[in-house]
Design a protein around this motif. Structure first.
Motif, mmCIF file in Angstrom:
data_model
loop_
_atom_site.group_PDB
_atom_site.id
_atom_site.type_symbol
_atom_site.label_atom_id
_atom_site.label_comp_id
_atom_site.label_asym_id
_atom_site.label_seq_id
_atom_site.Cartn_x
_atom_site.Cartn_y
_atom_site.Cartn_z
ATOM 1 N N LEU A 198 0.909 -1.195 0.157
ATOM 2 C CA LEU A 198 0.178 -0.040 0.131
ATOM 3 C C LEU A 198 0.991 1.183 -0.085
ATOM 4 C CD1 LEU A 198 -1.735 2.458 1.581
ATOM 5 C CD2 LEU A 198 -2.746 0.852 0.076
ATOM 6 N N GLN A 199 1.903 1.295 0.650
ATOM 7 C CA GLN A 199 2.837 2.361 0.898
ATOM 8 C C GLN A 199 3.495 2.587 -0.776
ATOM 9 O OE1 GLN A 199 6.015 1.851 3.713
ATOM 10 N NE2 GLN A 199 4.651 0.732 5.001
ATOM 11 N N GLN A 200 3.779 1.440 -1.327
ATOM 12 C CA GLN A 200 4.354 1.604 -2.853
ATOM 13 C C GLN A 200 3.095 2.082 -3.732
ATOM 14 O OE1 GLN A 200 7.641 0.887 -2.844
ATOM 15 N NE2 GLN A 200 7.374 -0.422 -4.423
ATOM 16 N N LEU A 201 1.979 1.989 -3.632
ATOM 17 C CA LEU A 201 0.972 2.381 -4.225
ATOM 18 C C LEU A 201 0.742 3.932 -3.899
ATOM 19 C CD1 LEU A 201 -1.613 2.387 -6.230
ATOM 20 C CD2 LEU A 201 -3.013 2.119 -3.994
ATOM 21 N N CYS A 202 0.884 4.412 -2.771
ATOM 22 C CA CYS A 202 0.878 5.872 -2.407
ATOM 23 C C CYS A 202 1.871 6.485 -2.972
ATOM 24 C CB CYS A 202 0.605 6.006 -0.836
ATOM 25 S SG CYS A 202 -0.816 5.282 -0.151
ATOM 26 N N LYS A 203 3.115 5.956 -2.898
ATOM 27 C CA LYS A 203 4.379 6.738 -3.346
ATOM 28 C C LYS A 203 4.232 6.839 -4.924
ATOM 29 C CE LYS A 203 7.332 4.853 0.444
ATOM 30 N NZ LYS A 203 8.508 3.834 0.547
ATOM 31 N N MET A 204 3.911 5.964 -5.679
ATOM 32 C CA MET A 204 3.635 6.090 -7.144
ATOM 33 C C MET A 204 3.029 7.022 -7.337
ATOM 34 S SD MET A 204 2.572 3.081 -10.146
ATOM 35 C CE MET A 204 0.779 3.835 -10.020
ATOM 36 N N LEU A 205 1.454 7.051 -6.621
ATOM 37 C CA LEU A 205 0.862 7.868 -6.923
ATOM 38 C C LEU A 205 1.198 9.591 -6.673
ATOM 39 C CD1 LEU A 205 -2.745 6.346 -5.541
ATOM 40 C CD2 LEU A 205 -2.059 6.648 -7.804
ATOM 41 N N ASN A 206 1.728 9.712 -5.509
ATOM 42 C CA ASN A 206 2.553 10.806 -5.413
ATOM 43 C C ASN A 206 3.484 11.483 -6.295
ATOM 44 O OD1 ASN A 206 1.101 11.532 -3.097
ATOM 45 N ND2 ASN A 206 2.868 11.037 -1.654
ATOM 46 N N ARG A 207 4.367 10.437 -7.011
ATOM 47 C CA ARG A 207 4.973 10.629 -8.061
ATOM 48 C C ARG A 207 4.161 11.142 -9.410
ATOM 49 N NH1 ARG A 207 7.871 6.061 -6.645
ATOM 50 N NH2 ARG A 207 7.059 4.959 -8.413
#
Length: 277
Positions: A198-207
């Motif tokens: 889930l952290q990975q998804l959020c980091k990608m969305l922020n990028r």
């Protein structure tokens, strides 16, 4: 019927390369629908569920290109919205549990979605309440079409709100986050899942231009934006697979090299096996 014949008493050696995590891959692939620009994803595992979702994206009109082993590009510039309401689409969704995570991106960007009851492994209670209630809180309406056995979801425009999830569901949180990034205003999610995928998804969305705060905690705050952009993302190795390899080495008292494990995301797994040794 297939069977495995295992002969014990042998030491193991060599290098092992874990595959990318299926659960993260399903979320990330669905998230590419949130932008009309190209998204490149690395370390996608070559397994049936993921391959079926990739093919479903192609069927939906997403431009998908395989660039290398495990590397794909996705460009959802003009998905076929009529196909998204077809019987063929609903049939394919019914055999793929990860299809439920299409709801958040589709409602957020296209203001509507239709999806059948998703399939998947029968491993106990796997309810969808968290997905549905969370997206309803953002302003979407749900109805069940008994004739087509499908859920119909629509929203003129999603609006940020605060919500307390009754279950810290990883896929439920992911679906709500994907919907909230394009909602108007601020969304606050209490009891959010905080697992590495889930952290990975959020980091990608922020990028991609999203504004998600509180990543890695159980309290996420999301400021909605008007649009997202393309990016590049690498999927984490499957932590269950890595843990299994560590256990295999420990139990057989062997020396194995497990490469590209993303050690910082393994939590207590390495320490647990060190103590066993």
């Amino acid at each position: 019927m297939a069977s495995f014949v295992i002969e014990g008493g042998h030491s193991l050696s060599g290098d092992i390369h874990p595959q990318g995590a299926k659960n993260e891959a399903l979320q990330i692939i669905c998230a590419t629908l949130l932008t009309a620009e190209e998204v490149t994803v690395h370390n996608i595992p070559d397994i049936l569920d993921v391959n079926n979702l990739i093919q479903l994206m192609r069927d939906m009109g997403v431009s998908v290109s395989k660039k290398d082993i495990g590397t794909y590009t996705f460009k959802a510039e003009k998905p076929d919205l009529n196909y998204l309401e077809s019987d063929e689409f609903l049939k394919k969704c019914s055999s793929l549990r990860g299809s439920v995570m299409l709801i958040g991106p589709m409602v957020a960007r296209f203001h509507k979605a239709m999806i059948s009851k998703p399939g998947g492994d029968k491993i106990g209670r796997r309810r969808l309440d968290t997905h549905f209630v969370g997206i309803q809180n953002l302003g979407a309406s749900f109805s069940y079409n008994t004739e087509r056995e499908a859920y119909e979801i629509s929203a003129d425009g999603l609006k940020g709100t605060y919500m307390l999830l009754d279950e810290a569901s990883v896929t439920g949180t992911a679906n709500i986050v994907m919907a909230a990034v394009l909602a108007k205003g601020t969304t606050t999610i209490y009891n959010a899942a905080c697992e590495p995928y889930l952290q990975q998804l959020c980091k990608m969305l922020n990028r991609m231009g999203a504004k998600i705060h509180g990543i890695a905690s159980n309290l996420l705050t999301i400021e909605g934006v008007d649009e997202l952009h393309g990016t590049e993302h690498t999927i984490l190795p499957d932590m269950i697979e890595v843990g299994s390899f560590i256990g295999m080495a420990a139990m057989t008292q062997s020396e194995l090299t497990i490469k590209n494990v993303s050690y910082e995301n393994l939590g207590i797994i390495p320490e647990s096996f060190r103590r066993l040794g």
